[in-house]
Write a protein that holds these residues in place. Structure first.
Motif, PDB file in Angstrom:
ATOM      1  N   LYS A   1       0.884  -1.320   0.008  1.00  0.00           N
ATOM      2  CA  LYS A   1       0.089   0.140  -0.097  1.00  0.00           C
ATOM      3  C   LYS A   1       0.880   1.323   0.119  1.00  0.00           C
ATOM      4  N   ASN A   2       1.999   1.290   0.756  1.00  0.00           N
ATOM      5  CA  ASN A   2       2.738   2.674   0.971  1.00  0.00           C
ATOM      6  C   ASN A   2       3.734   2.743   0.086  1.00  0.00           C
ATOM      7  N   ILE A   3       4.428   1.712  -0.460  1.00  0.00           N
ATOM      8  CA  ILE A   3       5.570   1.660  -0.993  1.00  0.00           C
ATOM      9  C   ILE A   3       5.573   1.073  -2.578  1.00  0.00           C
ATOM     10  N   GLY A   4       5.039  -0.241  -2.564  1.00  0.00           N
ATOM     11  CA  GLY A   4       4.906  -0.854  -4.016  1.00  0.00           C
ATOM     12  C   GLY A   4       5.989  -1.269  -4.418  1.00  0.00           C
ATOM     13  N   TYR A   5       6.038  -1.826  -5.611  1.00  0.00           N
ATOM     14  CA  TYR A   5       7.078  -2.304  -6.258  1.00  0.00           C
ATOM     15  C   TYR A   5       7.669  -1.713  -7.723  1.00  0.00           C
ATOM     16  N   SER A   6       9.073  -1.663  -7.905  1.00  0.00           N
ATOM     17  CA  SER A   6       9.468  -1.066  -9.134  1.00  0.00           C
ATOM     18  C   SER A   6      11.045  -1.107  -9.180  1.00  0.00           C
ATOM     19  N   THR A   7      11.790  -0.825 -10.120  1.00  0.00           N
ATOM     20  CA  THR A   7      12.737  -0.745 -10.350  1.00  0.00           C
ATOM     21  C   THR A   7      13.662   0.039  -9.457  1.00  0.00           C
ATOM     22  N   THR A   8      13.097   0.980  -9.006  1.00  0.00           N
ATOM     23  CA  THR A   8      13.289   2.043  -7.800  1.00  0.00           C
ATOM     24  C   THR A   8      12.200   2.466  -7.094  1.00  0.00           C
ATOM     25  N   VAL A   9      12.357   2.437  -5.700  1.00  0.00           N
ATOM     26  CA  VAL A   9      11.281   2.772  -4.933  1.00  0.00           C
ATOM     27  C   VAL A   9      11.844   4.057  -4.105  1.00  0.00           C
ATOM     28  N   SER A  10      10.564   4.451  -3.310  1.00  0.00           N
ATOM     29  CA  SER A  10      10.984   5.583  -2.439  1.00  0.00           C
ATOM     30  C   SER A  10      11.370   4.782  -1.098  1.00  0.00           C
ATOM     31  N   TRP A  11      12.492   4.540  -1.060  1.00  0.00           N
ATOM     32  CA  TRP A  11      12.808   3.748   0.489  1.00  0.00           C
ATOM     33  C   TRP A  11      12.408   4.543   1.620  1.00  0.00           C
ATOM     34  N   PRO A  12      11.928   3.965   2.531  1.00  0.00           N
ATOM     35  CA  PRO A  12      11.480   4.744   3.963  1.00  0.00           C
ATOM     36  C   PRO A  12      12.978   5.212   4.680  1.00  0.00           C
ATOM     37  N   ALA A  13      13.076   6.384   5.195  1.00  0.00           N
ATOM     38  CA  ALA A  13      14.283   6.677   5.727  1.00  0.00           C
ATOM     39  C   ALA A  13      14.487   5.885   7.071  1.00  0.00           C
ATOM     40  N   VAL A  14      15.306   4.914   6.874  1.00  0.00           N
ATOM     41  CA  VAL A  14      15.720   3.950   8.334  1.00  0.00           C
ATOM     42  C   VAL A  14      16.918   4.669   8.565  1.00  0.00           C
ATOM     43  N   PRO A  15      17.163   5.039   9.875  1.00  0.00           N
ATOM     44  CA  PRO A  15      18.448   5.804  10.511  1.00  0.00           C
ATOM     45  C   PRO A  15      19.627   4.677  10.174  1.00  0.00           C
ATOM     46  N   GLY A  16      20.684   5.243   9.488  1.00  0.00           N
ATOM     47  CA  GLY A  16      21.812   4.183   9.344  1.00  0.00           C
ATOM     48  C   GLY A  16      21.724   3.607   7.954  1.00  0.00           C
ATOM     49  N   GLY A  17      20.677   3.506   7.478  1.00  0.00           N
ATOM     50  CA  GLY A  17      20.384   2.693   6.289  1.00  0.00           C
ATOM     51  C   GLY A  17      21.277   3.275   5.228  1.00  0.00           C
ATOM     52  N   ILE A  18      21.708   2.415   4.137  1.00  0.00           N
ATOM     53  CA  ILE A  18      22.684   2.826   3.130  1.00  0.00           C
ATOM     54  C   ILE A  18      22.026   2.370   1.833  1.00  0.00           C
ATOM     55  N   GLY A  19      22.349   3.106   0.642  1.00  0.00           N
ATOM     56  CA  GLY A  19      22.184   3.102  -0.651  1.00  0.00           C
ATOM     57  C   GLY A  19      23.446   2.724  -1.324  1.00  0.00           C
ATOM     58  N   ALA A  20      23.477   1.650  -2.100  1.00  0.00           N
ATOM     59  CA  ALA A  20      24.758   1.214  -2.659  1.00  0.00           C
ATOM     60  C   ALA A  20      24.490   1.097  -4.167  1.00  0.00           C
ATOM     61  N   GLU A  21      25.624   1.246  -5.055  1.00  0.00           N
ATOM     62  CA  GLU A  21      25.517   1.209  -6.288  1.00  0.00           C
ATOM     63  C   GLU A  21      25.941  -0.069  -7.094  1.00  0.00           C
ATOM     64  N   GLY A  22      25.007  -0.685  -7.741  1.00  0.00           N
ATOM     65  CA  GLY A  22      25.283  -1.899  -8.417  1.00  0.00           C
ATOM     66  C   GLY A  22      25.582  -3.230  -7.226  1.00  0.00           C
ATOM     67  N   ASN A  23      25.409  -4.248  -7.881  1.00  0.00           N
ATOM     68  CA  ASN A  23      25.618  -5.523  -7.019  1.00  0.00           C
ATOM     69  C   ASN A  23      27.029  -5.268  -6.406  1.00  0.00           C
ATOM     70  N   PRO A  24      28.277  -5.171  -7.090  1.00  0.00           N
ATOM     71  CA  PRO A  24      29.544  -5.173  -6.366  1.00  0.00           C
ATOM     72  C   PRO A  24      29.555  -4.183  -5.376  1.00  0.00           C
ATOM     73  N   GLY A  25      28.421  -2.993  -5.303  1.00  0.00           N
ATOM     74  CA  GLY A  25      28.516  -2.121  -4.343  1.00  0.00           C
ATOM     75  C   GLY A  25      27.826  -2.544  -3.143  1.00  0.00           C
ATOM     76  N   MET A  26      26.663  -3.591  -3.459  1.00  0.00           N
ATOM     77  CA  MET A  26      26.009  -4.253  -2.542  1.00  0.00           C
ATOM     78  C   MET A  26      26.975  -5.141  -1.560  1.00  0.00           C
ATOM     79  N   VAL A  27      27.806  -6.060  -2.319  1.00  0.00           N
ATOM     80  CA  VAL A  27      28.744  -6.724  -1.599  1.00  0.00           C
ATOM     81  C   VAL A  27      29.663  -6.156  -0.728  1.00  0.00           C
ATOM     82  N   GLN A  28      30.097  -4.936  -1.369  1.00  0.00           N
ATOM     83  CA  GLN A  28      31.303  -4.220  -0.654  1.00  0.00           C
ATOM     84  C   GLN A  28      30.552  -3.680   0.559  1.00  0.00           C
ATOM     85  N   ALA A  29      29.593  -3.151   0.337  1.00  0.00           N
ATOM     86  CA  ALA A  29      28.678  -2.363   1.600  1.00  0.00           C
ATOM     87  C   ALA A  29      28.606  -3.354   2.512  1.00  0.00           C
ATOM     88  N   LEU A  30      27.965  -4.506   2.335  1.00  0.00           N
ATOM     89  CA  LEU A  30      27.560  -5.501   3.398  1.00  0.00           C
ATOM     90  C   LEU A  30      28.931  -5.955   3.879  1.00  0.00           C
TER      91      LEU A  30
END
Lengths: 318, 361, 301
Positions: free
Chosen positions: B195-224
């Motif tokens: 209802k609030n966010i839905g699905y898409s290739t990019t969504v309006s992520w809720p602001a979670v304190p400390g949450g990170i946005g990473a670039e590409g799958n390698p960025g995800m692996v590196q960030a994690l």
């Protein structure tokens, strides 16, 4: 009088530069016009960016076809862009001046030449590589060791205390930007120091001033316009930097930083990261809103220039 | 409006542009017929590695065709297949109904099936497969579940000593098919998210304190890797880097209430359930399939292709290449598919894809 | 180096008749320390970045890199090297005359309203993010003019990006030449064109070259504006200015680092290595040429 061939061809050639910018501004304005009308002014000061349900059916809102729930507000991007670039410039200026002085005044020419290559080479590194270095080396180092210590030691300073975060954030982005713009400032400054009239330096030395004092009291004031001019150039570069910021800033969405370790997002990085999804919007409003961001970024660059010119003007008046 | 204007004018200007180009490169006026047919593929960075494995082998067997591959992003792939700049637009997500309505002559042809992992970095617990569900992940990503020892997580993982530490959710910041299928899973399982966010290739992520946005799958692996107590969704092609970094791999709750790992067998089970439901235009989500063994986050990887190509030779080469790519002895052969940890297209989906490929003229 | 710095710190001042105060000596020492620290920070960052690139690129630096075209996840970089050279040289050929003309205009006639307007617009152009230039090029040239992904679209987009850097460094370099030189030139009866080409430009050359090399470095290091204009090609360029995409090294860095194969990562770092050291070679070559030409001319400084 003879027809000034050189002068006219000079002006004709030179005018291509402003013309290309005007073409760009015209393009951006026309292209983003529907978004400007749809978003109005709250575009600038709301923290509310949502491309909407891209898999829904377009709806009519205020006379425009948009995707359901689409909202565009970019205040967090303006804050992130200006803050990261400004911090980067504040950090880069002393570093660049220091490096330029050392290379121009601190050593013999034959030794300075190879060392100055270091600084020039920093400019040759592609920004993607800066980004890779940023997240492979800088982020773990800062996030796990430096920031927790800093946040603890400086907890009484506003914006320096609080949660030290993960390493992805405002200060990391600023630090990478700093290293990227130092060579730009330093190279120009070094040439200018070398080109300063030697008689001035000799006069200062003969008064008993040390080399450093000559630089500080005689050379630097003479180079004030160069310093400010090249700083604006560097600030512009930082404002427009895309890939490196994208990779280390943490890419905050719809919230503001509460200290210097918090994730942020910059306008240029945001355009790059959102363009692909925006292309999926059948109403085209998303891409138009992105080009409106580009237009706002241009206006910020204009504002930066106006402010710098005011500073110069006031310095002259005084 | 601008778009229409562009199209009308472009034909007239084409000539002028060509003339000036010829002036610039007079030396390069080569007869076009002698040159091999060149195809351009652009789009999804998730499909890009597979195309890069296919193309050298295929062009060696078929010297009459040159194929250039570009990894630009799914949205770009779709846009450039529509504009005709590229012959093949690779995409992790199918085109929306609204897009199809505007561009009815564009085909969505599945080439393979991809899987998504949910990974985490919990010091001391990375060798344990934590059990997670759609509602729990939705809670983590919208900020209602903030601690690892939250009751909702503890309830799914009895006997595991969860740390009392803030969860750091990591999401993709660039437009991505991974975000598309992850948010589809959250939407399918959690009404509040839908209802609030839905699905898409990019969504309006809720602001979670400390949450990170990473670039590409390698960025995800590196960030994690560098963020203890983080959680991330990562494409299956990055299984090896994830394992090398000793990150945790979650079991996900499927529609039957079972917790399953992202193995090829579980993905095949899910695909088997969904393939009968696949319509003729093949635009369907495979997420949250029924069946006790079905892994819930898988998807078709699409080639977005226009039915009408500039000429018959291009169309013929395009059909030939696409038919080869979905063939179990061609592009869907194990040594290609296993290199990126994908799942081959099931037989009935291959039949549907072949029918669509035949429409390219 | 150390003795020079010690000297400037005032350590040997005993022999001089005039000894600076303690405060000034300390100020000096602290100043030099800060300057050394600034340089060390930069050198540290430099070695950290270059070290990372060299170590990761080293295993793949073999002749095949220059002899083969990019093929799937491996192969060589011949097509990308060629493309990077074509795009950089092309954009420089377009941007250098325009940018230098603008810089000369700014320094010789830039005091008035037009001069400040030009300077202003040039500085604004620096702030345009490269992705925006890229998208502009995509809509205007690739789609609207129907050029498709092409060399022409890539070159023009890059050239627009380089203009303000070349203009600004030319202006600063020219402005630093003492007015006496101009007066001497005009006094001997030289026209403006003659003065600029024969006297001012050679004199300002070192600084202009620094600016141009910075511009070349920038053009070689950019990905975003090329992704939507030059595209990318796995094959060698066939000489067409439009309709044909072309490869370039930064694409390899940007997209091969995003692949899950170790082999493609090595190719990406090899590309980063080639760009960095290609630019290093360019800078060295530029300086060498400059030293030679200045010896021939006999610098007036």
């Amino acid at each position: 009088m003879k027809f000034p061939i050189f002068r006219s061809s000079l002006v004709a050639m030179a005018s291509l530069l402003p013309l290309s910018l005007l073409a760009l501004i015209t393009f951006l304005t026309i292209y983003s016009w529907p978004a400007i009308q749809y978003n109005q002014f709250h575009f600038l000061w709301t923290n509310d960016w949502d491309l909407g349900n891209l898999y829904g059916d377009p709806v009519m809102e205020h006379g425009f076809q948009v995707m359901p729930h689409a909202r565009y507000g970019i205040w967090f991007l303006i804050v992130g862009t200006v803050a990261s670039s400004f911090i980067a410039m504040v950090l880069a200026l002393p570093l660049a001046i220091g490096a330029a002085v050392l290379l121009a005044e601190g050593m013999r020419k034959s030794r300075a030449a190879p060392l100055s290559l270091f600084v020039d080479l920093l400019a040759s590194i592609p920004s993607v590589v800066y980004g890779l270095w940023g997240y492979a080396v800088l982020v773990p180092l800062l996030g796990q060791h430096v920031y927790p210590a800093m946040a603890h030691a400086l907890s009484f300073v506003p914006f320096f205390g609080g949660a030290p975060g993960s390493g992805y954030g405002l200060l990391t982005a600023s630090l990478v930007l700093t290293i990227m713009i130092v060579p730009l400032i330093s190279a120009t400054l070094r040439e200018s120091i070398n080109m300063t009239d030697p008689a001035l330096k000799e006069a200062g030395r003969s008064l008993g001033l040390s080399r450093l004092e000559v630089f500080w009291h005689v050379v630097l004031p003479k180079l004030r316009t160069v310093v400010i001019g090249v700083s604006i150039l560097a600030l512009g570069r930082a404002l427009g930097e895309t890939m490196a910021v994208l990779m280390v800033s943490g890419n905050a969405l719809n919230y503001l930083p509460n200290n210097i370790y918090t994730p942020i997002s910059s306008m240029a990085a945001f355009i790059a990261s959102q363009l692909d999804s925006a292309l999926q919007d059948p109403t085209n409003m998303a891409v138009q809103a992105l080009s409106e961001i580009a237009l706002v970024l241009l206006l910020i660059a204009v504002a930066v220039n106006v402010i710098a010119r005011l500073i110069l003007w006031m310095a002259r008046v005084r | 409006m601008l778009f229409r204007m562009k199209k009308n004018l472009s034909r007239n200007i084409n000539g002028i542009a060509l003339l000036s180009a010829l002036g610039l490169s007079a030396f390069a006026a080569m007869p076009a017929s002698a040159a091999p047919i060149s195809l351009l593929e652009t789009g999804s960075t998730l499909l890009y590695p597979l195309f890069n494995l296919w193309v050298p082998v295929y062009t060696k067997m078929n010297p009459g065709v040159q194929i250039t591959t570009q990894g630009t992003g799914s949205g770009t792939g779709i846009a450039e297949a529509i504009s005709g700049v590229a012959q093949i637009g690779a995409s992790d997500a199918y085109m929306s109904d609204a897009q199809i309505k505007m561009h009815p002559n564009i085909l969505n042809i599945p080439l393979a099936i991809s899987i998504q992992m949910i990974n985490y970095n919990l010091p001391g617990l990375n060798n344990v497969h934590l059990k997670l569900s759609g509602p729990v992940l939705a809670g983590i990503y919208n900020g209602t579940i903030t601690n690892w020892d939250d009751a909702a997580i503890a309830k799914l993982n009895p006997g595991v000593k969860l740390p009392n530490h803030k969860i750091i959710p990591i999401h993709r910041t660039d437009g991505s098919g991974d975000t598309f299928i992850f948010t589809t899973y959250l939407s399918d399982t959690t009404p509040v998210w839908s209802k609030n966010i839905g699905y898409s290739t990019t969504v309006s992520w809720p602001a979670v304190p400390g949450g990170i946005g990473a670039e590409g799958n390698p960025g995800m692996v590196q960030a994690l890797k560098t963020t203890p107590y983080g959680v991330a969704y990562i494409g299956i092609s990055w299984k090896k880097p994830v394992e090398e970094a000793h990150l945790g791999l979650a079991m996900l709750e499927n529609r039957a209430g079972q917790f399953v790992l992202p193995t090829v067998a579980n993905a095949k089970a899910a695909a088997g359930e969904m393939v009968a439901k696949t319509p003729a235009d093949e635009r369907i989500s495979l997420v949250y399939a029924p069946g006790a063994k079905s892994y819930p986050i898988i998807n078709y990887e699409y080639a977005i292709v226009s039915k009408t190509q500039p000429n018959a030779q291009v169309a013929a080469e395009l059909r030939k290449f696409l038919n080869w790519s979905i063939d179990l002895k061609g592009g869907n052969a194990p040594h290609f598919i296993e290199a990126v940890n994908f799942v081959p297209l099931p037989d009935s989906a291959v039949a549907l894809s072949r029918k669509q490929i035949a429409e390219i003229q | 180096m150390a003795t020079e710095i010690l000297e400037t710190m005032g350590i040997k001042t005993v022999e001089k008749r005039y000894a600076p105060s303690w405060r000034r000596q300390w100020g000096n020492a602290l100043g030099w320390l800060a300057i050394m620290a600034a340089f060390l920070i930069l050198a540290g960052a430099f070695f950290s970045i270059i070290g990372e690139v060299v170590v990761k690129a080293f295993p793949v630096l073999r002749p095949a890199l220059f002899a083969k075209i990019t093929n799937g996840i491996g192969g060589g970089l011949k097509n990308a090297i060629e493309g990077s050279l074509v795009l950089s040289l092309g954009s420089l050929l377009v941007a250098a005359p325009i940018g230098m003309a603008a810089g000369i205009y700014l320094s010789e006639h830039g005091a008035g309203r037009w001069g400040s307007a030009l300077r202003f617009l040039s500085d604004v152009l620096v702030g345009v993010p490269s992705i925006v230039l890229g998208y502009f090029g995509y809509i205007a040239m690739v789609i609207y003019l129907g050029w498709q992904f092409s060399v022409a679209a890539g070159v023009i987009t890059l050239a627009v990006m380089l203009l303000p850097y070349i203009a600004r460094s030319t202006e600063l370099a020219m402005a630093n030449i003492p007015n006496a030189v101009r007066e001497a030139g005009y006094g001997l009866g030289a026209g403006e064109g003659h003065l600029v080409f024969k006297v001012l430009l050679p004199g300002a050359a070192p600084a202009i070259m620094t600016g141009i090399f910075y511009a070349v470095a920038l053009s070689m290091g950019e990905t975003a504006p090329l992704l939507y204009t030059a595209g990318w090609s796995n094959y060698m360029w066939n000489g067409h200015m439009t309709q044909e995409p072309i490869g370039y090294l930064t694409y390899v860095i940007w997209s091969f680092i995003n692949e899950p194969f170790a082999e493609s990562h090595m190719l990406a770092f090899a590309a980063a290595f080639l760009i960095t050291f290609g630019v290093l070679m360019l800078i060295l070559l530029g300086r060498w040429m400059l030293v030679r030409s200045q010896r021939k001319l006999g610098a007036y400084r």
